[in-house]
Design a protein around this motif. Structure first.
Motif: not given
Length: 300
Positions: A137-143
């Protein structure tokens, strides 16, 4: 791989430039994607954020490798820069995948290797993860999830598609280590935060060799972690840097200072990712520099 014609996006970056050198040294023809009008036969014009690729330039290529994207660690993560990071990867990947899919079947590349990152897994603490682990979860995983999903048009067109989930590349010329080497040589290196966070690293030589392995093997597709077999803590890596460079490692940077200086990106620096290259090892790949001291010396 026999002598081939390979298109590379991100050919001027740390990994891309090393890959191009390796391919051309072995006699392969490299076509570079450039963000201006093509000037020579070995260039293809594209605008990743604008979603444009001169698809005709990809016709007849045996492979397409996409390593393009704004640097994650180049500057503080403002909302505007996070949008740039996302757009440069997601929109660029979609544009390339759609261009590949739109080519006549006989002119499509056999393989599409698309960059990704171990940021896919989020923070894993001391828990080791391989390619079977879910996204975090978070910016990098979603990216990373959006980045990989953008390649679907190529997959649906029947092109073998590979995702290289790359760790921290040990190299002098860029990335995290490009910033660490000058500090350590000056005797200013030290652990970050408490130093207990795991860093999953890979020597630049092995990164390039792994990409070429994935290009060559027509039975391999999907995600592959490009990390050395034994991730180490930041404290262990700091000690190794000191030993190899013969410098003290006394200047620890407290976590609160990193958060002030780096903002949201500090969470990635202080976070722990213990990522294993399970599928790469199972495919028979051999690391030339599996240990951290070997990797540091290779970069020197």
């Amino acid at each position: 791989m026999e002598r081939s014609r390979i298109a590379v996006a991100g050919a001027s970056g740390l990994i891309g430039s090393a890959l191009v050198r390796s391919l051309t040294a072995d006699g392969h023809e490299v076509v570079r994607l450039v963000r201006r009008a093509a000037r020579t036969a070995d260039e293809v014009c594209w605008d990743p954020e604008g979603g444009y690729v001169d698809a005709a330039g990809l016709a007849g290529c045996d492979a397409v490798v996409n390593l393009a994207g704004a640097g994650v660690g180049d500057r503080r993560w403002t909302e505007a820069y996070k949008s740039r990071i996302r757009d440069s990867r997601v929109l660029g990947t979609r544009a390339l995948a759609e261009a590949v899919a739109a080519l006549p079947a006989q002119e499509r590349p056999q393989v599409f290797v698309n960059g990704s990152a171990i940021g896919y897994y989020g923070q894993t603490g001391e828990r080791p993860v391989d390619e079977s682990a879910p996204a975090g979860a978070g910016f990098l995983p979603e990216l990373c999830v959006q980045w990989e999903a953008a390649a679907v048009p190529a997959q649906e067109a029947g092109v073998r598609t590979v995702f290289t989930r790359t760790g921290l590349v040990v190299a002098r010329g860029g990335g995290a280590w490009g910033r660490l080497f000058p500090l350590f040589r000056a005797g200013l290196g030290g652990r970050l935060g408490d130093g207990r966070q795991y860093w999953s690293f890979i020597a630049l030589h092995d990164e390039v060799a792994a990409i070429r392995h994935l290009l060559d093997r027509d039975d391999l597709s999907g995600p592959f972690n490009l990390t050395a077999p034994q991730p180490l803590t930041n404290r262990e890596i700091t000690a190794a840097m000191g030993r190899v460079l013969h410098r003290p490692t006394l200047f620890a940077v407290p976590a609160p200072v990193l958060r002030v200086v780096l903002g949201e990106m500090a969470g990635d620096v202080l976070g722990s990712q213990r990522v294993l290259p399970m599928r790469l090892l199972e495919s028979g790949f051999s690391f030339a520099f599996p240990g951290i001291e070997e990797a540091i010396r290779a970069a020197e």
